[in-house]
Scaffold this motif. Structure first.
Motif, PDB file in Angstrom:
ATOM      1  N   LEU A  93      -4.586   2.036  -5.737  1.00 57.69           N
ATOM      2  CA  LEU A  93      -4.376   1.083  -4.715  1.00 57.69           C
ATOM      3  C   LEU A  93      -5.179  -0.425  -4.889  1.00 57.69           C
ATOM      4  N   THR A 153       0.730  -1.367   0.042  1.00 63.97           N
ATOM      5  CA  THR A 153       0.083  -0.075  -0.073  1.00 63.97           C
ATOM      6  C   THR A 153       0.891   1.333  -0.156  1.00 63.97           C
ATOM      7  N   VAL A 179      -2.897  -3.297  -4.865  1.00 66.10           N
ATOM      8  CA  VAL A 179      -2.397  -3.823  -3.731  1.00 66.10           C
ATOM      9  C   VAL A 179      -2.145  -5.466  -3.869  1.00 66.10           C
ATOM     10  N   GLU A 233      -2.843   3.977   3.567  1.00 62.32           N
ATOM     11  CA  GLU A 233      -4.147   3.746   2.906  1.00 62.32           C
ATOM     12  C   GLU A 233      -4.697   5.198   2.861  1.00 62.32           C
TER      13      GLU A 233
END
Ligand code: GDP
Ligand code: MG
Length: 163
Positions: free
Chosen positions: A27, A17, A30, A147
């Motif tokens: 994202l 991340t 990931v 995140e």
């Protein structure tokens, strides 16, 4: 300033991340496919005005015939050797676990500059883990949320100080 940073730590702390955030990638990328051994990933990265290369150590965390120690020797140690700076990541919500200490020993032995990152720090649930992180003896932990993109100015500051 040109240098290479390796993101190191036990599984699930948020290395990929952070890699994607520094590399400016989505994202959604990931997720690692469980059980699939992947190569170390290298990408151009940016932290405000600081441009560098970042290595994600995805792959060594997946279960396989090798022991954790064996996988560390391969992937992590190669990444450490190729790096000028180590981002050592813990999950501050989980606190410092035995595997974190094992990775910290490997990182310490590399004698490379280290930035200790207390990830998942977007909530108070991370407070205790942040305090525990000081025990690792790798310097002042930097609380971030990979995140949510929090703590990036402090991370930049820590990079400047570590180099
Ligand atoms: P890696 O195994 O160290 O590469 O970890 P990943 O980047 O794959 O992340 C593991 C899990 O932690 C995923 O579910 C992520 O969404 C989650 N995660 C990563 N960063 C954060 C964060 O800053 N806060 C929270 N709450 N979860 C995060
Ligand atoms: Mg990963």
């Amino acid at each position: 300033m040109t240098f290479r940073a390796a993101i190191v730590g036990r599984p699930n702390v948020g290395k990929s991340t952070l890699f994607n955030r520094l590399a400016g990638r989505k994202l959604a990328l990931v997720d690692d496919t469980p059980g699939v051994t992947r190569d170390r990933r290298l990408h151009d990265a940016k932290l405000y005005d600081i441009h560098f290369e970042v290595i994600d150590t995805a792959g060594f965390e997946e279960s396989g015939p090798e022991t954790l120690a064996g996988r560390m020797r391969t992937q992590t140690e190669i990444a450490l050797r190729e790096a000028d700076l180590i981002f050592f990541v813990i999950d501050a919500r989980a606190g410092v676990l035995p595997d974190d200490r094992a990775f910290a020993d490997v990182v310490r032995r590399s004698n490379k500059p280290v930035v200790l990152i207390a990830n998942k720090s977007e909530s108070r649930a991370a407070d205790a883990g942040y305090l525990e992180a000081w025990e690792l003896g790798l310097g002042d932990p930097v609380p971030i949320s990979a995140e949510h993109g929090q703590g990036m100015p402090d991370l930049r500051e820590a990079v400047v100080e570590a180099l």
